[in-house]
Design an enzyme around this catalytic site. Structure first.
Site, short mmCIF file in Angstrom:
data_model
loop_
_atom_site.label_atom_id
_atom_site.label_comp_id
_atom_site.label_asym_id
_atom_site.label_seq_id
_atom_site.Cartn_x
_atom_site.Cartn_y
_atom_site.Cartn_z
N ARG A 1 56.65 -56.82 -58.73
CA ARG A 1 57.20 -57.53 -57.57
C ARG A 1 57.04 -59.03 -57.75
O ARG A 1 57.95 -59.81 -57.43
CB ARG A 1 56.53 -57.06 -56.28
N CYS B 1 50.45 -61.78 -50.01
CA CYS B 1 50.93 -60.50 -50.53
C CYS B 1 52.33 -60.28 -49.97
O CYS B 1 53.10 -61.22 -49.86
CB CYS B 1 49.97 -59.37 -50.17
#
Length: 278
Positions: free
Chosen positions: A175, A233
């Site tokens: 990611r 995050c």
């Protein structure tokens, strides 16, 4: 105070004259609510806290798990029995992310004595700990949030920190690199951020690695003496677990709560892809 507590230590503390308030924060991203699991079996005395309903505000431009209103958060903690002067222990099903979010929220809001059960409910069961079903009767607490005890970043602050210090991206490496994005609209990372997947902070049994190992890991990433450190995050949940690991390693750090879900929702903000910055 240590940020974590072992199952054996919790058993001893719970048997004492002033047992800690126990908060069960079981949560699974995209999964079923945690309350049915709590009611089927939890550590005796634990009270269920809902991450999305009580530890986060409604999703929107501020991200998928923005901070809740202080009034709502304080009321939720009082309903759970949290008192200003009493010890609190939080746990989840074992991943640690949800428990760390509760730990960070309480610490940020001024509670001085909060610990995460290392390894969660799985570690408790592994030590032969009992579980009980149903709901725990609660004595109303008196906790009133006083925010600011831990540092907090907004989007602009995170961008600036990535330039002058160390901004850690707690998501999976693919990611970060922009190879895939299963949740948010844009793939990639905040320019200047360094990839540091949260999953690398734990051992095979789900417990955090020893403090020395964590300190070595973060030191290799740039968390050296004098470095200013921040974490983000996807939505401010797994980053809290990174902050927990950093705390165990003795590294103070700030949380960007909005995280990638907020950053990527603004098309004016730059996006980087590929490996770590040189």
């Amino acid at each position: 105070m240590n940020a974590i507590i072992s199952a054996v230590e919790l058993m001893d503390a719970s048997a004492g004259g002033q047992p800690p308030v126990l908060l069960d924060v079981r949560y699974q991203l995209g999964g079923p609510p945690g309350r049915p699991e709590y009611e089927a079996g939890h550590i005796p005395g634990a009270v269920y806290v809902d991450l999305e309903g009580e530890l986060a505000g409604p999703p929107g431009k501020r991200g998928r798990h923005p901070l809740p209103g202080l009034g709502e958060f304080g009321a939720a903690m009082r309903r759970a029995g949290v008192r200003s002067g009493g010890d609190v222990v939080v746990y989840d099903g074992g991943q640690g992310w949800a428990a760390a979010r509760a730990w960070w929220m309480l610490r940020w809001a001024g509670h001085p004595s909060v610990r995460v059960l290392d390894g969660g409910l799985a570690a408790w069961r592994a030590q032969g700990g009992e579980v009980t079903a149903g709901r725990t009767p609660v004595r109303e607490g008196d906790f009133v949030p006083a925010p600011g005890a831990l540092p907090l970043l907004d989007a602009d602050g995170a961008a600036a920190l990535a330039r002058r210090g160390l901004l850690l991206d707690a998501r999976a490496g693919e990611r970060y690199r922009g190879e895939t994005e299963p949740i948010d609209a844009v793939a990639g990372h905040i320019p200047g951020a360094v990839s540091a997947p949260t999953t690398e902070n734990v051992a095979a049994d789900g417990r955090l690695r020893p403090a020395a190992e964590l300190a070595a890991r973060f030191g290799a990433l740039g968390a050296v003496d004098g470095a200013e450190v921040g974490v983000y995050c996807g939505s401010g949940v797994s980053a809290a677990h990174q902050l927990l690991a950093l705390a165990v390693a003795g590294v103070p750090a700030a949380l960007y709560v909005g995280s990638w879900s907020e950053w990527s929702s603004d098309p004016s903000r730059p996006v980087a892809t590929g490996p770590q910055p040189g």
